[in-house]
Write a protein that holds these residues in place. Structure first.
Motif, PDB file in Angstrom:
ATOM      1  N   THR A   1       0.850  -1.191   0.000  1.00  0.00           N
ATOM      2  CA  THR A   1       0.000   0.000   0.000  1.00  0.00           C
ATOM      3  C   THR A   1       0.892   1.249   0.000  1.00  0.00           C
ATOM      4  OG1 THR A   1      -0.056   0.246   2.405  1.00  0.00           O
ATOM      5  CG2 THR A   1      -1.764  -1.170   1.402  1.00  0.00           C
ATOM      6  N   ILE A   2       0.239   2.391  -0.246  1.00  0.00           N
ATOM      7  CA  ILE A   2       0.955   3.675  -0.208  1.00  0.00           C
ATOM      8  C   ILE A   2       1.614   3.855   1.160  1.00  0.00           C
ATOM      9  CG2 ILE A   2       0.579   6.180  -0.258  1.00  0.00           C
ATOM     10  CD1 ILE A   2       0.418   4.574  -3.019  1.00  0.00           C
ATOM     11  N   LEU A   3       0.854   3.595   2.217  1.00  0.00           N
ATOM     12  CA  LEU A   3       1.402   3.755   3.564  1.00  0.00           C
ATOM     13  C   LEU A   3       2.599   2.821   3.788  1.00  0.00           C
ATOM     14  CD1 LEU A   3       1.090   5.161   6.330  1.00  0.00           C
ATOM     15  CD2 LEU A   3      -0.365   3.257   7.031  1.00  0.00           C
ATOM     16  N   GLU A   4       2.444   1.558   3.382  1.00  0.00           N
ATOM     17  CA  GLU A   4       3.545   0.597   3.562  1.00  0.00           C
ATOM     18  C   GLU A   4       4.783   1.006   2.771  1.00  0.00           C
ATOM     19  OE1 GLU A   4       0.770  -3.390   4.249  1.00  0.00           O
ATOM     20  OE2 GLU A   4       1.452  -2.876   2.242  1.00  0.00           O
ATOM     21  N   ASN A   5       4.568   1.596   1.597  1.00  0.00           N
ATOM     22  CA  ASN A   5       5.702   2.070   0.811  1.00  0.00           C
ATOM     23  C   ASN A   5       6.541   3.062   1.614  1.00  0.00           C
ATOM     24  OD1 ASN A   5       6.288   1.634  -2.314  1.00  0.00           O
ATOM     25  ND2 ASN A   5       4.140   1.104  -1.920  1.00  0.00           N
ATOM     26  N   VAL A   6       5.856   3.873   2.421  1.00  0.00           N
ATOM     27  CA  VAL A   6       6.565   4.919   3.165  1.00  0.00           C
ATOM     28  C   VAL A   6       7.132   4.396   4.485  1.00  0.00           C
ATOM     29  CG1 VAL A   6       6.375   7.263   4.108  1.00  0.00           C
ATOM     30  CG2 VAL A   6       5.114   6.654   2.041  1.00  0.00           C
ATOM     31  N   THR A   7       6.483   3.406   5.091  1.00  0.00           N
ATOM     32  CA  THR A   7       6.961   2.912   6.397  1.00  0.00           C
ATOM     33  C   THR A   7       8.039   1.830   6.272  1.00  0.00           C
ATOM     34  OG1 THR A   7       5.157   1.297   6.485  1.00  0.00           O
ATOM     35  CG2 THR A   7       4.797   3.391   7.634  1.00  0.00           C
TER      36      THR A   7
ATOM     37  N   ALA B   1       6.537   4.918  13.003  1.00  0.00           N
ATOM     38  CA  ALA B   1       6.804   5.035  11.567  1.00  0.00           C
ATOM     39  C   ALA B   1       5.515   5.378  10.814  1.00  0.00           C
ATOM     40  CB  ALA B   1       7.402   3.742  11.029  1.00  0.00           C
ATOM     41  N   LYS B   2       4.424   4.749  11.241  1.00  0.00           N
ATOM     42  CA  LYS B   2       3.139   4.981  10.590  1.00  0.00           C
ATOM     43  C   LYS B   2       2.671   6.419  10.793  1.00  0.00           C
ATOM     44  CE  LYS B   2      -1.503   3.084  10.640  1.00  0.00           C
ATOM     45  NZ  LYS B   2      -2.399   2.069  11.193  1.00  0.00           N
ATOM     46  N   GLU B   3       2.830   6.908  12.011  1.00  0.00           N
ATOM     47  CA  GLU B   3       2.417   8.290  12.285  1.00  0.00           C
ATOM     48  C   GLU B   3       3.229   9.279  11.453  1.00  0.00           C
ATOM     49  OE1 GLU B   3       2.536   9.048  16.526  1.00  0.00           O
ATOM     50  OE2 GLU B   3       0.900   7.585  16.802  1.00  0.00           O
ATOM     51  N   ARG B   4       4.528   9.036  11.401  1.00  0.00           N
ATOM     52  CA  ARG B   4       5.384   9.942  10.630  1.00  0.00           C
ATOM     53  C   ARG B   4       5.061   9.855   9.144  1.00  0.00           C
ATOM     54  NH1 ARG B   4      10.416  10.580   9.577  1.00  0.00           N
ATOM     55  NH2 ARG B   4      10.931   8.384   9.764  1.00  0.00           N
ATOM     56  N   ALA B   5       4.796   8.621   8.671  1.00  0.00           N
ATOM     57  CA  ALA B   5       4.464   8.422   7.256  1.00  0.00           C
ATOM     58  C   ALA B   5       3.188   9.169   6.892  1.00  0.00           C
ATOM     59  CB  ALA B   5       4.308   6.931   6.961  1.00  0.00           C
ATOM     60  N   LEU B   6       2.189   9.100   7.784  1.00  0.00           N
ATOM     61  CA  LEU B   6       0.936   9.807   7.495  1.00  0.00           C
ATOM     62  C   LEU B   6       1.172  11.317   7.444  1.00  0.00           C
ATOM     63  CD1 LEU B   6      -1.564   7.648   9.583  1.00  0.00           C
ATOM     64  CD2 LEU B   6      -1.509   7.880   7.079  1.00  0.00           C
TER      65      LEU B   6
ATOM     66  N   ALA C   1       7.677  11.384  -0.528  1.00  0.00           N
ATOM     67  CA  ALA C   1       7.403  11.121   0.897  1.00  0.00           C
ATOM     68  C   ALA C   1       8.221   9.935   1.389  1.00  0.00           C
ATOM     69  CB  ALA C   1       5.910  10.871   1.113  1.00  0.00           C
ATOM     70  N   ARG C   2       8.305   8.902   0.535  1.00  0.00           N
ATOM     71  CA  ARG C   2       9.054   7.709   0.930  1.00  0.00           C
ATOM     72  C   ARG C   2      10.536   8.037   1.142  1.00  0.00           C
ATOM     73  NH1 ARG C   2       9.479   2.495  -2.903  1.00  0.00           N
ATOM     74  NH2 ARG C   2      10.545   4.054  -4.158  1.00  0.00           N
ATOM     75  N   ALA C   3      11.090   8.839   0.257  1.00  0.00           N
ATOM     76  CA  ALA C   3      12.498   9.225   0.416  1.00  0.00           C
ATOM     77  C   ALA C   3      12.678  10.078   1.676  1.00  0.00           C
ATOM     78  CB  ALA C   3      12.976   9.985  -0.820  1.00  0.00           C
TER      79      ALA C   3
ATOM     80  N   LEU D   1       2.775  11.942   4.083  1.00  0.00           N
ATOM     81  CA  LEU D   1       1.795  11.820   2.996  1.00  0.00           C
ATOM     82  C   LEU D   1       0.884  13.042   2.981  1.00  0.00           C
ATOM     83  CD1 LEU D   1       0.961   8.002   3.207  1.00  0.00           C
ATOM     84  CD2 LEU D   1       2.187   9.187   1.367  1.00  0.00           C
ATOM     85  N   ASP D   2       0.582  13.555   4.170  1.00  0.00           N
ATOM     86  CA  ASP D   2      -0.232  14.763   4.265  1.00  0.00           C
ATOM     87  C   ASP D   2       0.514  15.935   3.625  1.00  0.00           C
ATOM     88  OD1 ASP D   2      -2.450  16.202   5.010  1.00  0.00           O
ATOM     89  OD2 ASP D   2      -1.628  16.748   6.968  1.00  0.00           O
ATOM     90  N   ARG D   3       1.796  16.009   3.942  1.00  0.00           N
ATOM     91  CA  ARG D   3       2.621  17.105   3.443  1.00  0.00           C
ATOM     92  C   ARG D   3       2.673  17.122   1.908  1.00  0.00           C
ATOM     93  NH1 ARG D   3       8.553  17.134   5.934  1.00  0.00           N
ATOM     94  NH2 ARG D   3       9.583  18.406   4.367  1.00  0.00           N
ATOM     95  N   VAL D   4       2.672  15.944   1.285  1.00  0.00           N
ATOM     96  CA  VAL D   4       2.719  15.907  -0.181  1.00  0.00           C
ATOM     97  C   VAL D   4       1.312  15.780  -0.781  1.00  0.00           C
ATOM     98  CG1 VAL D   4       5.066  14.959  -0.202  1.00  0.00           C
ATOM     99  CG2 VAL D   4       3.113  13.391  -0.350  1.00  0.00           C
ATOM    100  N   GLY D   5       0.293  15.884   0.083  1.00  0.00           N
ATOM    101  CA  GLY D   5      -1.091  15.981  -0.390  1.00  0.00           C
ATOM    102  C   GLY D   5      -1.754  14.680  -0.803  1.00  0.00           C
ATOM    103  N   VAL D   6      -1.305  13.541  -0.269  1.00  0.00           N
ATOM    104  CA  VAL D   6      -1.940  12.272  -0.642  1.00  0.00           C
ATOM    105  C   VAL D   6      -2.290  11.401   0.577  1.00  0.00           C
ATOM    106  CG1 VAL D   6      -1.026  12.086  -2.990  1.00  0.00           C
ATOM    107  CG2 VAL D   6       0.337  11.233  -1.091  1.00  0.00           C
ATOM    108  N   LYS D   7      -2.502  12.052   1.704  1.00  0.00           N
ATOM    109  CA  LYS D   7      -2.798  11.289   2.928  1.00  0.00           C
ATOM    110  C   LYS D   7      -4.048  10.419   2.757  1.00  0.00           C
ATOM    111  CE  LYS D   7      -3.479  11.899   7.892  1.00  0.00           C
ATOM    112  NZ  LYS D   7      -3.909  12.871   8.917  1.00  0.00           N
TER     113      LYS D   7
END
Ligand code: ADP
Ligand code: MG
Length: 260
Positions: free
Chosen positions: A113-119, A133-138, A168-170, A141-147
């Protein structure tokens, strides 16, 4: 004069540049007969946004990949935050995690998932607790507008959204410098700006960035400096406004006449 045209983010920030963060010293690289990087000397300071521009095949991607040690170099040295890039092992993994990379093709993990990609990076490489990690990822994702896309699979997102997830992942790895290799060149035109806007915001927040792009608007808004590469060499270095309006070298003039 080198202090004209006020108003761009790069201009406003150039006063605040810090110490050298990425240093390339006499870097040479061959692919067989091809001398793809020729005596490259380049210093990117903390907080600086450097745009690398140049014709296809001039060595821009190889330069990026060398900085992240996805490519080895033949001679010379590359230092990140004062440390020479190690050959391999844990030291390389650590130094590599200081360098975030966003490529042209959306290279998200298709079956996560998008979230897993980032965590994934923070939990596996940095051993972060999954809740944190999940909280930071969200947040990212919010910061780049895709939360609101966090639970979806990459294929369900547009190219522009996927590329913002890649950013966001980087960022989730808390890199010291971000490398972007033609991040918008595979996007449909209407999606280019949504990605560039995220990059401009990142630049304004003070992220050190090396960006390979032909997007002049981005360079003018966000870059402190433009480096023009041709045939494996840095041919010209200039302030963006100066480079785009009054390039000095014949090769840069020729290149700009083709893309503008
Ligand atoms: P750019 O990103 O500026 O288009 P590249 O760094 O991708 O340029 O490539 C520079 C040159 O090196 C090109 O001529 C390309 O064909 C060549 N090249 C890139 N990667 C390899 C490789 N792995 N093996 C051999 N040649 C390569
Ligand atoms: Mg390239």
């Amino acid at each position: 004069p080198d202090d004209d045209s006020p108003g761009s983010a790069g201009e406003a920030r150039s006063e605040e540049l810090g110490d050298p963060l990425v240093e390339l010293v006499d870097v040479n690289k061959h692919f067989g007969e091809l001398h793809v990087l020729q005596d490259i000397n380049l210093t990117v300071r903390r907080g600086e946004v450097l745009v690398v521009i140049g014709p296809s095949g001039s060595g821009k991607s190889t330069l990026c990949r060398a900085i992240n040690r996805l490519e080895t170099i033949d001679t010379g040295e590359i230092r990140i935050d004062g440390e020479a890039l190690p050959e391999e092992g844990r030291a390389l993994a650590r130094l590599r995690s200081d360098v975030g990379m966003v490529f042209q093709a959306f290279n998200l993990f298709a079956h996560k998932t998008i979230l897993e990609n980032v965590t994934l990076g923070p939990t596996k490489v940095r051993r972060e607790k999954s809740k944190a990690a999940k909280e930071r990822a969200l947040g990212l994702l919010d910061r780049v507008g895709v939360k609101n896309q966090a639970g979806k699979m990459p294929a369900q997102l547009s190219g522009g959204q996927q590329q913002r997830v890649a950013i966001a992942r980087a960022l989730a790895m808390q890199p010291k410098v971000m490398l972007f290799d033609e991040p918008t060149s595979a996007l449909d035109p209407e999606m280019i700006n949504e990605v560039l806007d995220v990059m401009v915001a990142l630049a304004k927040e003070g992220m050190t960035m090396i960006v390979v792009t032909h997007e002049m608007g981005f360079a003018r808004k966000a870059a402190n400096r433009v480096v023009f590469m041709s045939d494996g060499q840095i041919v010209e270095e200039a302030h963006p406004e100066e480079f785009f309006t009054a390039p000095r070298s014949e090769r840069a003039k020729d290149f700009l006449s083709k893309i503008l």
